[in-house]
Structure formats: structure tokens, C-alpha cells
Design a protein around this motif. Sequence first.
Motif, PDB file in Angstrom:
ATOM      1  N   ARG A  76       0.860  -0.959  -0.170  1.00 23.91           N
ATOM      2  CA  ARG A  76      -0.071  -0.040   0.060  1.00 23.91           C
ATOM      3  C   ARG A  76       0.780   1.210  -0.091  1.00 23.91           C
ATOM      4  O   ARG A  76       2.126   1.267   0.250  1.00 23.91           O
ATOM      5  N   ASP A  81      -4.890   0.992   7.503  1.00 22.51           N
ATOM      6  CA  ASP A  81      -6.433   1.073   7.543  1.00 22.51           C
ATOM      7  C   ASP A  81      -6.957   1.501   8.756  1.00 22.51           C
ATOM      8  O   ASP A  81      -8.123   2.106   8.933  1.00 22.51           O
ATOM      9  N   GLN A  82      -6.550   1.046  10.000  1.00 24.81           N
ATOM     10  CA  GLN A  82      -7.199   1.318  11.150  1.00 24.81           C
ATOM     11  C   GLN A  82      -6.839   2.757  11.648  1.00 24.81           C
ATOM     12  O   GLN A  82      -7.349   3.248  12.729  1.00 24.81           O
ATOM     13  N   ARG A  84      -6.959   6.193   9.987  1.00 24.13           N
ATOM     14  CA  ARG A  84      -7.070   7.017   8.782  1.00 24.13           C
ATOM     15  C   ARG A  84      -7.678   8.482   9.531  1.00 24.13           C
ATOM     16  O   ARG A  84      -8.157   9.410   8.583  1.00 24.13           O
ATOM     17  N   LYS A 285      -9.357  -0.191  -1.646  1.00 28.69           N
ATOM     18  CA  LYS A 285      -9.491   0.680  -0.668  1.00 28.69           C
ATOM     19  C   LYS A 285      -8.761  -0.136   0.939  1.00 28.69           C
ATOM     20  O   LYS A 285      -8.527   0.850   1.696  1.00 28.69           O
ATOM     21  N   SER A 286      -8.589  -1.363   0.952  1.00 27.74           N
ATOM     22  CA  SER A 286      -8.372  -1.870   2.215  1.00 27.74           C
ATOM     23  C   SER A 286      -7.314  -3.201   1.777  1.00 27.74           C
ATOM     24  O   SER A 286      -7.562  -3.904   0.726  1.00 27.74           O
ATOM     25  N   GLU A 288      -8.264  -6.200   3.265  1.00 33.10           N
ATOM     26  CA  GLU A 288      -9.431  -7.224   2.884  1.00 33.10           C
ATOM     27  C   GLU A 288      -9.735  -6.977   1.537  1.00 33.10           C
ATOM     28  O   GLU A 288     -10.004  -8.246   1.080  1.00 33.10           O
ATOM     29  N   GLU A 289      -9.959  -6.000   0.951  1.00 31.54           N
ATOM     30  CA  GLU A 289     -10.450  -6.005  -0.518  1.00 31.54           C
ATOM     31  C   GLU A 289      -9.218  -6.581  -1.398  1.00 31.54           C
ATOM     32  O   GLU A 289      -9.662  -7.084  -2.388  1.00 31.54           O
TER      33      GLU A 289
END
Length: 356
Positions: A76, A81-82, A84, A285-286, A288-289
Motif C-alpha cells: 500500500r 487502514d485502522q 485514517r 481501499k483496504s 481485505e479488499e
Amino acid sequence: MSTDPLWPFEDGDTFRAAENFHQMTKDALTGPCAHRGGADAALHESIVDIHRFGRVEYAQNIRKVGRNVYPLIIARDNEPDQDRGDIGRQGLGGIFTLYLANGESRTIQPTPAAYERLKCLSHIPLGLFTILSPYFGDAQAQGWMAKAKVMATKVQEARRRLTEDAFDAREQRIATVILKRSYNYINRILSDVRCTREGFEVYAASIRAEIRDAMDYAAELQMDACMEALGAWRDELGPAEWRKLHVVVTTIWPVSEHSPRWQLFRTLMDPETVDTHLIVGEGVKSVEEARDLLGRIVADRLASRLIVGIDDERGRRMTQCLSSRTDVVADSAYRALQRRQSGECPFAPPKRAEAG
């Protein structure tokens, strides 16, 4: 028994209007409710329902496949992600998470702080452009002034803190020139109460060399730090595991081709697998995605091999579509357009008669 008077009951407007429904036939009322339709609609729905059921299973399957691919690195270019909350702080030179089959995962951000500073310095004219450009067509406008004053204050604060030995000589020169000339430019347009496209271009040209040097220096710092850190992972995994490595580079369309992270892995990954195992995920965006995307790609490769096969050219092209960014119906759509253009399509418009 209560002696208090009871409030008067009156029919509401919607209740009175609903009396009209008494005049409607039951058939008229039934139509919208019988959304399954007649026999033809029911057949259509039953076929669609098969697909609907399969799509639910497909989504669950690719999620599990994406979490069964090891080793995996998700590369990335933004904050985890956690965290932002600091939404303006993006582009830190690469945040890499390694996933291993034993359940272990590790995240590193190898680039030094200088990388972020150089990137921020080179973005100062872009920030000013964003504030000023909406007013380039109105010489009398003053709507830009409040934000320009804020920018001037921030630039001056950075200048105040920039001591002679704050950074190494190269970064020091870049920072000094960009901050000084940006501050002078903002003060000038505030004093003139006027910003123009031509004036902005002159300002930008005055720091263009420093912006380019900042980009080059930042890239050098980024490549050196990331190559060393990722090279250590490669050595730790060993050739056999590294050859199996999949990488998902998350990005957006404007910077999706030849990004620094893509170039890093293009250099580091096994030449025999890099073309199939290095994946650029636009709009992901993450984490997981990213893993869902990987699951879809990996699962589709086997599905296409088994379903459409590779025994003929058509099958080979279709399997390549399902392993690439090309739509699986691309060839079919193009052939349909060719038929239509040549007049073979029964729905093609009639050709105009030539004037005689």
C-alpha cells in the motif's frame, strides 16, 4: 367511569382518500403484488435465481481463496487502514504487509522521514494551485485570500524552523528554495489582491528545478530503503517460497502504471512468476479488499482452465481474459460490432442510398 371529555375522533385525509380503492378491481390491485409475473417471467426468474445463488457462493469462495494464498505481500501507499484520522497524510513510500502460511503477518514502512518531507515540499505548488485556480478567470475575486493567508502562515512556520543544519545539504537546498519562493509568491499576490494563471506559472517555474530534484531524491531514498527491506524478506523466505510469492499493489487509476511499488517487485520477484503473480489493484481501499481481489484472480484461473479449456485458440484467449484485465466477452463484443458494421447484423440500420 371517567367524566373527562373524550377527544373528538376525525378521519384523516389519507383514510378518506383510501375510499377510492373500493372502486378498483382486485385484478388491478393484484398486478403490482404478483411481481413474479406469469409463466414466462417465472422461467426467467428461475434461471436468474440459479445465477444469484451461484454468485453468493462465488463471493464466499473467492474470499476464502484469497486467504489461502501464501506467501503474500500487500503493498500500500497510505496509512494503515485502522488509522485514517490523518486523512491528508498519504503516500508514505510504501507500507508492506507479508502474510505467511503459518498465520504470521508482518508490516513494515521502510522509507525514511526525508521521503515524506520531500514529497510534501514538492506538493506545495499543487496545494496553491488548488486554492487559486478556481479564481484564475476573475481578476477581481478575493475568495482565495483567506486560504492563501493560511498557507502563507504554514509555509512561514516551516521556514522559521528550518535551521542551517536541519537536513543534509541536498534536502536543505531544496527546502530553502521552495519555502522561500512560495512564501514570497503568496505574500506578493496577497499584497496585490490579485492572482492570475500567468503569475502562478512564473512562480512554479521558479521552483521547477527544485521540485524535480525533490522527486528524484525522494525516489532514491524510497528505492534504497525498500529494496533493502524487501530483499531481507526474500532472503528469509528462500528461493522456493519467494517463487510462489503473490503481490497485490493497491492503487488508483491516475498512478496505477509503473508505480514505484510495482517497479520494486518487478525487480525483486522471480522472473518466471512475476507476470502472473504481481497484481495491480485499482480502487482497492483496504487489505481485505486486496485479498478478495487476489482470491477472485486465483480462483478464476482454475475455473477458466476447467470450464472453457485451452484446447483451441478461442479457449486459450478466454482463459487469458480471466487471468488478465481484459473482459472475457471482449472478443464476442468486437465480433458483434464487426457484424453490425458490415451489415450482417439483423438489427443494423439500413445503409443510405448514394446520391446518383
